[in-house]
Scaffold this motif. Sequence first.
Motif, PDB file in Angstrom:
ATOM      1  N   GLY A   1       0.826  -1.200   0.000  1.00  0.00           N
ATOM      2  CA  GLY A   1       0.000   0.000   0.000  1.00  0.00           C
ATOM      3  C   GLY A   1       0.858   1.247   0.000  1.00  0.00           C
ATOM      4  O   GLY A   1       0.547   2.239  -0.672  1.00  0.00           O
ATOM      5  N   HIS A   2       1.948   1.216   0.741  1.00  0.00           N
ATOM      6  CA  HIS A   2       2.861   2.357   0.725  1.00  0.00           C
ATOM      7  C   HIS A   2       3.459   2.567  -0.654  1.00  0.00           C
ATOM      8  O   HIS A   2       3.603   3.695  -1.115  1.00  0.00           O
ATOM      9  CB  HIS A   2       3.989   2.168   1.741  1.00  0.00           C
ATOM     10  CG  HIS A   2       5.058   3.224   1.610  1.00  0.00           C
ATOM     11  ND1 HIS A   2       4.942   4.457   2.207  1.00  0.00           N
ATOM     12  CD2 HIS A   2       6.199   3.248   0.886  1.00  0.00           C
ATOM     13  CE1 HIS A   2       5.995   5.201   1.875  1.00  0.00           C
ATOM     14  NE2 HIS A   2       6.767   4.484   1.080  1.00  0.00           N
ATOM     15  N   ARG A   3       3.797   1.490  -1.325  1.00  0.00           N
ATOM     16  CA  ARG A   3       4.417   1.643  -2.634  1.00  0.00           C
ATOM     17  C   ARG A   3       3.427   2.230  -3.635  1.00  0.00           C
ATOM     18  O   ARG A   3       3.806   2.982  -4.522  1.00  0.00           O
ATOM     19  CB  ARG A   3       4.977   0.301  -3.113  1.00  0.00           C
ATOM     20  CG  ARG A   3       6.003  -0.288  -2.151  1.00  0.00           C
ATOM     21  CD  ARG A   3       7.043  -1.092  -2.871  1.00  0.00           C
ATOM     22  NE  ARG A   3       7.855  -0.255  -3.740  1.00  0.00           N
ATOM     23  CZ  ARG A   3       8.973   0.373  -3.347  1.00  0.00           C
ATOM     24  NH1 ARG A   3       9.384   0.268  -2.105  1.00  0.00           N
ATOM     25  NH2 ARG A   3       9.656   1.098  -4.208  1.00  0.00           N
ATOM     26  N   GLU A   4       2.167   1.878  -3.506  1.00  0.00           N
ATOM     27  CA  GLU A   4       1.163   2.500  -4.375  1.00  0.00           C
ATOM     28  C   GLU A   4       0.990   3.972  -4.008  1.00  0.00           C
ATOM     29  O   GLU A   4       0.829   4.825  -4.885  1.00  0.00           O
ATOM     30  CB  GLU A   4      -0.168   1.747  -4.271  1.00  0.00           C
ATOM     31  CG  GLU A   4      -0.097   0.357  -4.866  1.00  0.00           C
ATOM     32  CD  GLU A   4      -1.459  -0.201  -5.223  1.00  0.00           C
ATOM     33  OE1 GLU A   4      -2.458   0.542  -5.097  1.00  0.00           O
ATOM     34  OE2 GLU A   4      -1.524  -1.370  -5.635  1.00  0.00           O
ATOM     35  N   TRP A   5       1.024   4.255  -2.732  1.00  0.00           N
ATOM     36  CA  TRP A   5       0.955   5.647  -2.270  1.00  0.00           C
ATOM     37  C   TRP A   5       2.122   6.449  -2.853  1.00  0.00           C
ATOM     38  O   TRP A   5       1.956   7.576  -3.335  1.00  0.00           O
ATOM     39  CB  TRP A   5       1.000   5.662  -0.734  1.00  0.00           C
ATOM     40  CG  TRP A   5       1.070   7.014  -0.105  1.00  0.00           C
ATOM     41  CD1 TRP A   5       0.032   7.810   0.266  1.00  0.00           C
ATOM     42  CD2 TRP A   5       2.262   7.735   0.254  1.00  0.00           C
ATOM     43  NE1 TRP A   5       0.491   8.982   0.821  1.00  0.00           N
ATOM     44  CE2 TRP A   5       1.860   8.959   0.820  1.00  0.00           C
ATOM     45  CE3 TRP A   5       3.620   7.460   0.137  1.00  0.00           C
ATOM     46  CZ2 TRP A   5       2.770   9.906   1.284  1.00  0.00           C
ATOM     47  CZ3 TRP A   5       4.528   8.405   0.586  1.00  0.00           C
ATOM     48  CH2 TRP A   5       4.101   9.603   1.150  1.00  0.00           C
ATOM     49  N   LEU A   6       3.302   5.853  -2.819  1.00  0.00           N
ATOM     50  CA  LEU A   6       4.495   6.521  -3.341  1.00  0.00           C
ATOM     51  C   LEU A   6       4.378   6.766  -4.840  1.00  0.00           C
ATOM     52  O   LEU A   6       4.762   7.826  -5.347  1.00  0.00           O
ATOM     53  CB  LEU A   6       5.729   5.664  -3.042  1.00  0.00           C
ATOM     54  CG  LEU A   6       7.081   6.227  -3.478  1.00  0.00           C
ATOM     55  CD1 LEU A   6       7.397   7.498  -2.716  1.00  0.00           C
ATOM     56  CD2 LEU A   6       8.172   5.184  -3.257  1.00  0.00           C
TER      57      LEU A   6
END
Length: 400
Positions: A124-129
């Motif tokens: 989820g963080h990588r998509e946020w990034l």
Amino acid sequence: MGICLGKPAKLANASSSQFLETKTEPGNVKQDSTPPNQQSLSGSTNRPLQVPKPDPSISSNLKSYNFNDLKTATKNFRPDSILGEGGFGYVFKGWIDEHTLAASRPGSGMVVAVKKLKTESFQGHREWLAEVNYLGQLHHQNLVKLIGYCSESDKRLLVYEFMPRGSLENHLFRKGVQLMAWATRMKIAVDVARGLSYLHSLCANVIYRDMKASNILLDSDFTAKLSDFGLARDGPSGDRTHVSTRVMGTRGYAAPEYVATGHLTPKSDVYSFGVVLLELLTGKRAMGDENIGGNDETLVDWAVPFLGDSRRVTRIMDTRLGGQYNKKAAQAAAGVALQCLHIDPKLRPAMPEVLTNLEVLLTAKDSPRLPLQSKLDTNVTLAEKSTHPQKNARASSHPR
């Protein structure tokens, strides 16, 4: 010449709640990079998880918010503020000052959409990034505007412009929502084609990779904008023909060659656009619609045999339209969809060609003359030849 990004985003792939498959390809391809710190996810090391941060040169263009301010702006993320839910969290209604963009109290200032990601999800963080790094530098009337973000401790939030009419998915498939007229549907198709054409014209030829009705948002005038860039990728460069990735996206929308091999090109987006265009024409879901055979048959499987025959196109048109649409324009739009869905990605048109043809349909009153008409005629026979191989390819290659 395409428009160049200020600084290409270097991102690892994010996973999908729909399907995931690992593919590798030796030779002349661009491979996904997996950050070394991701090893800690497998339990093979006790090192603390180090998540990457937004590119400073990109994030400086965005408003930085602290968590408590966004907590206040969204009524403490109360359930009655929820606008929607995605695979990695909820989207809440919030308020900011329209001049300073600072968070404000509910009911005061400008309405925005605040996406709050689940704290436990590394992917989820990588998509946020990816959202921060792409939408922080991409600006177009058919892309949702990212206003700012919050990165505080383990909190990851994004602040977008508010799209009052919600998603195309809701307008096409949710019961009780007012039916969209033919002209509105074609306007939305053109808007989406413009957004994709812009992405594909960049030097990095950005591949959206998550084209689907739920990611197309509508403003008060039904202007369509692409949202959710968590799966976006830089396309092939130099003499590379494709990038090789893990397969991510949503079943029913993903191009068959991408699902089967992990080969990703801008033509993968073209296929997915063809599926969305079919949804606009038929009023049926890409996957699992009970009117096209339930969970096993896709909309493409069901519709392709009708697309190349002008006499049969009316059989797949949304019956809720009551025949209130330009018949010639509908036939031409079906022909465009057929081209986009070609089993061979090399024979699909580029998005600027698709856009040109659809723009003609917006003003069509009689029989529109399209630049690609000769190709449409050719694809009548191609549809018959490709229908069964296409279906078999998807059946054998979809991850479980």
